[in-house]
Motif scaffolding. Sequence first.
Motif, mmCIF file in Angstrom:
data_model
loop_
_atom_site.group_PDB
_atom_site.id
_atom_site.type_symbol
_atom_site.label_atom_id
_atom_site.label_comp_id
_atom_site.label_asym_id
_atom_site.label_seq_id
_atom_site.Cartn_x
_atom_site.Cartn_y
_atom_site.Cartn_z
ATOM 1 N N GLU A 196 0.831 -1.213 0.000
ATOM 2 C CA GLU A 196 0.000 0.000 0.000
ATOM 3 C C GLU A 196 0.858 1.254 0.000
ATOM 4 O O GLU A 196 0.552 2.239 -0.674
ATOM 5 N N ASP A 210 -5.757 -5.034 -7.636
ATOM 6 C CA ASP A 210 -6.955 -4.733 -8.423
ATOM 7 C C ASP A 210 -7.408 -3.300 -8.154
ATOM 8 O O ASP A 210 -6.901 -2.625 -7.259
ATOM 9 N N GLU A 211 -8.373 -2.846 -8.955
ATOM 10 C CA GLU A 211 -8.836 -1.455 -8.867
ATOM 11 C C GLU A 211 -9.340 -1.133 -7.461
ATOM 12 O O GLU A 211 -9.100 -0.059 -6.932
ATOM 13 N N GLN A 212 -10.025 -2.101 -6.876
ATOM 14 C CA GLN A 212 -10.627 -1.850 -5.571
ATOM 15 C C GLN A 212 -9.556 -1.582 -4.510
ATOM 16 O O GLN A 212 -9.667 -0.630 -3.733
ATOM 17 N N TRP A 213 -8.542 -2.414 -4.511
ATOM 18 C CA TRP A 213 -7.463 -2.252 -3.530
ATOM 19 C C TRP A 213 -6.755 -0.917 -3.763
ATOM 20 O O TRP A 213 -6.458 -0.171 -2.830
ATOM 21 N N LYS A 214 -6.523 -0.626 -5.033
ATOM 22 C CA LYS A 214 -5.825 0.609 -5.384
ATOM 23 C C LYS A 214 -6.652 1.823 -4.928
ATOM 24 O O LYS A 214 -6.138 2.717 -4.266
ATOM 25 N N THR A 215 -7.933 1.809 -5.289
ATOM 26 C CA THR A 215 -8.805 2.942 -4.948
ATOM 27 C C THR A 215 -8.864 3.124 -3.433
ATOM 28 O O THR A 215 -8.753 4.233 -2.918
ATOM 29 N N GLU A 216 -9.040 2.015 -2.744
ATOM 30 C CA GLU A 216 -9.133 2.055 -1.289
ATOM 31 C C GLU A 216 -7.848 2.647 -0.690
ATOM 32 O O GLU A 216 -7.887 3.494 0.200
ATOM 33 N N THR A 217 -6.705 2.215 -1.231
ATOM 34 C CA THR A 217 -5.413 2.691 -0.735
ATOM 35 C C THR A 217 -5.225 4.177 -1.028
ATOM 36 O O THR A 217 -4.749 4.930 -0.183
ATOM 37 N N LYS A 263 -7.251 6.461 -1.141
ATOM 38 C CA LYS A 263 -8.037 7.371 -0.299
ATOM 39 C C LYS A 263 -7.147 8.035 0.741
ATOM 40 O O LYS A 263 -7.468 9.103 1.249
#
Lengths: 478, 527
Positions: free
Chosen positions: A59, A284-291, A293
């Motif tokens: 992250e 994945d996109e979700q992990w990236k987006t979440e990170t 933030k």
Amino acid sequence: MTEYEAIIGLETHIQLNTTTKIFCSCRADSWNDLPNTNICPVCTGLPGVLPVLNRAAVEKAILLAAAMHAEVQPISYFDRKNYFYPDLPKGYQISQYNMPVARGGYLELTMPDDTTKKVNIQKLHLEEDAGKTKNDFGRRLIDFNRCGVPLVEMVTAPDLRSADEAAQYLTRLRQLLRWIGISEANMEKGHLRCDANVSIRPIGVDYLNPKTEIKNVNSIVAVRDAIQTEIIRQTREVQLGHKIEAWTLEWDEERNVLRKMRSKETEADYRYFREPDLLQLVIDEQWKTETLKQLPELPLERRSRFIHQYRVPEYDADILTGERSLSEYFEEAVVIYQGDPKRVSNWLMNDVMRLINELGIPAGELKLKPTYLVEIIKMVDDNIINNSIGKTLIEKVQDTGKAPSTIVSEEGLALVSDTRTIEDTCKTVIAQNPQPVSNYQKGKTGLIGWFVGQVMKQMGGKADPQLIRQILEELLKQ
Amino acid sequence: MELCDYPAYQLVGMIRRKQVSAVEVLESALKRIGEVDGCPGQLDGNNQIEPDKIHSFITLTPERARSQAQKVDHAIAAGEDPGGLAGVPFTTKDIYCVKDTLTTAGSRILSNFTSPYTATPIERIEAQGGVLLGKVNQDEFAYGSSSESSAFLPTPRNPWNTDCVPGGSSGGSTAAVAVGEGCFSIGTDTAGSIRQPAAFCGVIGVKPTYSRVSRYGLIAFGSSLDCPGPITRNVQDAALVLRIISGADPKDSTAANLSVPNYLSELQTPIRGMRIGLSPDYFKITYLDAQSGEIQQEDIPAIMKDAVYRAAGRLAEMGADIVEDVPMQQTRYGIPAYFVISRVEAASNLHRFDGVKYGYRTRQAVSDVHEMYRKSRAEGFGLQPKLRILMGMYVSAAQYSEQYYLRALRVRTLIRQDFNEIFDPKGKYRLKALLTPTTPTTAFRMGDIYGDSVLMQYADQLTVPANHAGIPGISIPAGFDLQGLPIGVQLLGNDFAESELLRIAYAYEKVTEEDEWRTRKPPILTK
């Protein structure tokens, strides 16, 4: 005579400030610990152990990639870099080779002529740190505490053209790393390490000459000095008709000289291959987006927003965005204050900055919260206290953690607004000083400042000097 | 029949019902070891000593075992759950780390290494009440197919004929299980190191799907190929032990995060209608002519092929559909690709044995750390590790990697595709299993092949494709040759199809229960 330009690329190793190591759950930070106390079977490479990837390290690499405008790769791999060294317990380093976690990107530098220079980044990869070897009178002592501390290696394109540019790159990078909170970025402690690749070529050509690599430089000043020394050496060699050989050099900080470590021909073949003990790294996109933030507004963006939104001068904006906590402090204070942001900036840059520097803590950790600073500024604005009491209040709030209004009422620091009291004190001062009064009245009107001072002294500074002056002038006319 | 000859699944019940105590079972196993094992392997030992004994062990741990057995008995007396393997004696290949116990991997370089932690599969067995008898011998770092390359001599012998090898590299494990030195053993299979010695010793060897069982604590050989698995005397015990050692492990991120079936209860499902394939490519061995480099092929001995057809016939009686002529054309490239891939990984995995932190360090004077490395490794490693380091370094060098290592990886993908096609539920063959010989021959005589590393490797030709593909495989006994040596047949299945393979194996075990060959015992037990 031919003019030469320097071609410089930097390879930086950034220690990520995760709580635990990259492949095991040992504590990552061992700065205050005895040797070989933060170790386990995994990070000391005992037979049979396996690495397990720390997601926090990934992250932080994602945050860095985003801050460098690099492209996070949806799939990357870990590889083994095989070599023997006593402080490398497995005999290979787990690193990333041809499929790194992020590619591309750049860091912008503001040049002295106010233009911006883009330094391109080739790749960012995750890897584990090795231990430390200490030579002790013919014995080698090894500390494995640092084994497995997460690192990001970031390599720039050969885009830098001078030792100063290289130093500026590092300064900016260090600021950015601290800003996004992924590394303490202290070069002296090895959180940020830098190797420099240096070559020179005649100005105007577009080919690259053989380069030398300068290793183990551990401060920004040393990087600049080492590069400068090497540029001078290469230029002299070329002018003498000698060829530059691809050496690896070491900077001796005490003597300010470069020493040859080895020729590049003897460079090891690391026999890279995919690390079979780790799965491919899928982001994945979700992990990236979440990170992402957690990614704050970046320094240059914030700087330009301060200039436009709060109309502070560029000079102020530069200083205020030099460090994230300071910039957040400023903005919080401006929002509470509601008045002219420049006034907040002045107080911050003059008085609060001094406090920060003396204490060596970030703005966000001051007991003098932004709301207290604003309270002080407002009291000065409203003539409840004068400027100099305001300045002493800053220290008092920081010392006690009490609200400024509390201190003012507890210590009776508010200005005396009752003109009768001021007039009485003025009369006393006049009565006590017949000689200066007579001098004044004979035309030495410059003495008025002295009279104001005497009154202030007797009133413990709690009066508006402007008002005292008016009253004194009235009384002395008589 | 002594207590130590009982199947594990029966012993657990007997111990739980207090018909026998765990300590009694342990004493029975220790008595057996005393009768048949002879001296354990030791550094600089003599391979000619006690040629009629089994020599399975490197380290016996009777004290540790007694305290474990007593713990089980106390738990039962206190009415607590003693675990699914309560009181079952077992052994482990010396490649697994066991806390506070010598862990050598059969090498001089680890001859003084006591592990500070326990490998996950062993920890799981002990947590279920399993009683560890000790650590058994193997080829050095599992590099071999006969167990003869161990630095600890004498090396294990085949219980059916002690002039023959038990196979390898888990030869100590299979020999021990065959003679009742524990109900089961945990081995590792990188190219056939569980299945091949299981076939040679007439026991059951399971190589699970890669990632089914955690590798944490297994001293790595070829990390992308290594599979821990059980070796047992019957299918039910294999199912019982496999369930206990399988499953996700926070210490091994490559271990599959999939639920583990109850293999034991699933054994009862009949195999009627299951499609089982036979492939002509598994009835011949392929080798390269040393002079011309041409590929040569030779049929395996008829007796090996007949055993497979005989087994297929019995499975057909149970209602399985036998599908013949299944092409597995890449089988022939299994060994050359394995030669390259396993050696690259092995060379790297051996880097950590450098004399710095643990293990053997030269006693000679050295002038610098490089000389210390060179001497420690030269003295500490036997011939096999050295050969593998040389080869591994060569084929992964920057200038040769494309030609050898990367090419071998592409061959590996092709081998995998062969299996994808035959197991594809919508494909032409739709197989649940492929039935093959486990080995091209039965056990060979000690010393016959040892020293010829290339020829030795061909003992793995029929087992190595499963390691390349990562799929599960089981070797089960299927009769004897004319010399009285066991013949094994192999079942290969799709990813995580262990349950189906075990069902087929169990059906076969049932249908052959009354066969004459099933009643045979290793001669050493009848002396």
